[in-house]
Design an enzyme around this catalytic site. Structure first.
Site, PDB file in Angstrom:
ATOM      1  N   ASP A  54      35.170  40.361  45.313  1.00 44.71           N
ATOM      2  CA  ASP A  54      34.352  40.017  46.474  1.00 44.71           C
ATOM      3  C   ASP A  54      34.863  38.839  47.371  1.00 44.71           C
ATOM      4  O   ASP A  54      35.249  37.955  46.960  1.00 44.71           O
ATOM      5  CB  ASP A  54      32.923  39.836  46.004  1.00 44.71           C
ATOM      6  CG  ASP A  54      32.001  39.685  47.328  1.00 44.71           C
ATOM      7  OD1 ASP A  54      31.806  40.813  48.197  1.00 44.71           O
ATOM      8  OD2 ASP A  54      31.424  38.696  47.612  1.00 44.71           O
ATOM      9  N   GLU A  81      47.215  39.596  29.299  1.00 47.34           N
ATOM     10  CA  GLU A  81      46.666  39.409  27.929  1.00 47.34           C
ATOM     11  C   GLU A  81      46.164  40.665  27.118  1.00 47.34           C
ATOM     12  O   GLU A  81      45.958  40.389  25.812  1.00 47.34           O
ATOM     13  CB  GLU A  81      46.025  38.138  27.679  1.00 47.34           C
ATOM     14  CG  GLU A  81      46.531  36.645  28.284  1.00 47.34           C
ATOM     15  CD  GLU A  81      45.740  35.789  28.188  1.00 47.34           C
ATOM     16  OE1 GLU A  81      44.583  35.811  27.758  1.00 47.34           O
ATOM     17  OE2 GLU A  81      46.013  34.625  28.903  1.00 47.34           O
TER      18      GLU A  81
END
Length: 551
Positions: free
Chosen positions: A216, A265
């Protein structure tokens, strides 16, 4: 002549790579999607129960608007705890169940992340207020002394997006920055603790199994050094047209490069999606360079009128801007912040994205269906907003007393009519809240809402729902539709768009009159009301109609 095809079995989340390049992503606004406990408010249990509907609709992923712990000053975009679920929506166990069930159905889950600001009830902000001026916690937000002899004036002339000044003074004399409501203080992203905290929040939800984040106000995190005045008396008109000292600053990109490293990751092709309002699509492309985000919303496309020349221009510009950074273009027609396109296209152009008038309902629906088929034929990723597959219009006659959009209550701010696109959607023809839940709905639904419900439209070959199901099934059956970086424009009369893509042609008549042109192949799908007539190698394309062709 809608051709309804059964959706092929969904792809498993383990086997697809770069799934987001051509994905169709469905936005769920949790409070208005489905109510699982009968309290009149949508929740995670309701979403979980309706996941098979979304699988059968044919979408690839579900984006959930905020469900975090929040005082709900701005419908959850004021977050008090980023690692907790607001009780109105359920618990962390409910969130875990939604993610697990979605994955079992072959759907991915994208969650909203709100990093520009927190709630004023966030622990950091409450402690900052208590500790007073100069305290370390105040450095995590934008606290500053005011101007004037006694500090009685705001630190600069910035205005809130919701209207009024972007600063609020606290009793001890300091002012704090809030680009949105006063209950939404902006974080200071120059502070390392803020950056560390959000990397930790990313890992929390990635560990929960989410497939990505819609970010956002992605363009708003970094403010220009010194917080300079803007100097304009009408700042809101500048938004989206120029680089502002609080939006689209170059410093945001280092933040997203660090976030991309966090996502890498994790296995499973997790993604970042930018809600970035920028002056041009070229500026939007900066957010999706190979080491930053994966997608950025294309608001220039959403704001384009139903006009062939304008649509072609923004399509060309969007594809051209994304090509150098190897990112997919994205396409969207509706979301929780703008008038639904079935209503927007029912009104004359130029009225903006928030409307008080319902317009010509039949015209708006016809254009909306045509616009959807155009969007789904373009290369890249498409976003759908809950209920648009039902052809829902905005509810333009909500009583003022029931409206909850904070911008509505700030008279000098935005138009403030976002509640109209947030009315709970209908699932059944009858019953309490038309199947939304057993306890009514938090915003009143119009009389006759059941006629537009999932139940009413399922199996009706002329319905908007079956049009969406057919279009999404065809798109999935033809992987080349979502893929690619370009379209081949074909000669067409004025007001008509025609383009080819890998054994496929899309023709779009944006005019108010039927147009005759050479038939490019075999009709696959018609987005209008009346079908098309073909004869002697030509086709009569009705007004405001899109046709898909196999060639």
């Amino acid at each position: 002549m809608t051709q309804h095809l059964a959706a092929p079995a969904a792809h498993t989340t383990e086997t697809r790579t770069d799934w987001w390049r051509g994905a169709v992503i469905y936005q769920v606004y949790p409070r208005s999607f489905a109510d699982g406990n009968g309290d009149g408010m949508g929740d995670l249990a309701g979403i979980r129960g309706r996941l098979p509907y979304l699988r059968d609709l044919g979408v690839d992923a579900v984006w959930l608007s905020p469900f975090y712990a929040s005082p709900q000053a701005d419908a959850g975009y004021d977050v008090a705890d980023y690692r907790a679920i607001d009780p109105m929506f359920g618990t962390l166990l409910d969130a875990d169940a939604v993610i697990r069930d979605a994955h079992e159905l072959g759907l991915r889950i994208i969650v909203d992340l709100v990093p520009n600001h927190s709630s004023d009830q966030h622990d950091w902000f409450r402690r900052a207020l208590a500790e007073g001026p100069g305290s370390p916690l105040r450095e995590r937000y934008h606290f500053h002394p005011g101007k004037g002899a006694d500090g009685e004036l705001p630190p600069n002339d910035w205005e809130s997006i919701f209207g009024g000044p972007a600063w609020t003074r606290v009793p001890d004399g300091d002012w704090y920055l809030h680009l949105f409501a006063p209950e939404q203080p902006d974080f200071n992203w120059e502070h390392p603790a803020v950056r560390d905290e959000f990397r930790s929040i990313l890992r929390f939800w990635l560990d929960m199994g989410v497939d990505g984040f819609r970010v956002d106000v992605a363009h708003g995190l970094v403010k220009a050094a010194g917080l300079p005045d803007i100097g304009s008396a009408d700042q809101l008109k500048l938004l989206g047209n120029d680089v502002m000292p609080f939006f689209d600053q170059d410093g945001v990109h280092a933040i997203y490069r660090s976030w991309r490293q966090v996502l890498q990751e994790y296995a499973g092709d997790r993604i970042l999606v930018a809600e970035a309002w920028t002056p041009t699509v070229e500026r939007s492309a900066y957010y999706v360079r190979p080491d930053e985000m994966h997608q950025a919303f294309n608001f220039q496309y959403l704001g384009t009128s139903w006009d062939a020349a304008g649509l072609r221009a923004v399509i060309d510009a969007s594809l051209a801007a994304m090509r150098p950074v190897d990112a997919p273009a994205t396409w969207v027609l509706s979301n929780h912040d703008v008038t639904r396109h079935a209503t927007r296209l029912a009104n004359p152009p130029g009225l903006g994205t928030q409307l008080r008038t319902a317009g010509d309902r039949a015209l708006g629906l016809r254009r909306a269906r045509a616009a959807t088929l155009l969007m789904l034929a373009l290369p890249g990723s498409a976003y759908l907003y809950q209920g648009e597959e039902l052809g829902l219009p905005d509810v333009t006659d909500l009583p003022d007393a029931v409206r909850q959009d904070p911008s509505f209550h700030r008279a000098d701010g935005q138009d403030g009519f976002r509640d109209g696109c947030r009315v709970p959607i209908p699932w059944t023809t009858e019953g309490s809240s038309y199947g939304f839940g057993t306890g009514g709905s938090w915003l009143p639904q119009p009389t006759g809402w059941g006629e537009l419900s999932v139940q009413a439209q399922t199996g009706d070959p002329g319905s908007t729902l079956e049009l969406y199901r057919s279009a999404l099934a065809l798109r999935r059956a033809r992987p080349g539709l979502g893929a690619g970086r370009a379209v081949e424009w074909l000669d067409a009369p004025e007001g008509v768009l025609a383009f080819a893509r890998e054994g496929f042609v899309c023709t779009v008549n944006t005019t108010a009159a039927a147009v005759r042109l050479p038939a490019p192949g075999r009709v696959l799908l018609v987005g209008g009301d009346d079908g098309v007539e073909t004869a002697e190698g030509t086709v009569t394309l009705p007004a405001d109609t899109t046709v898909w062709w196999a060639v």
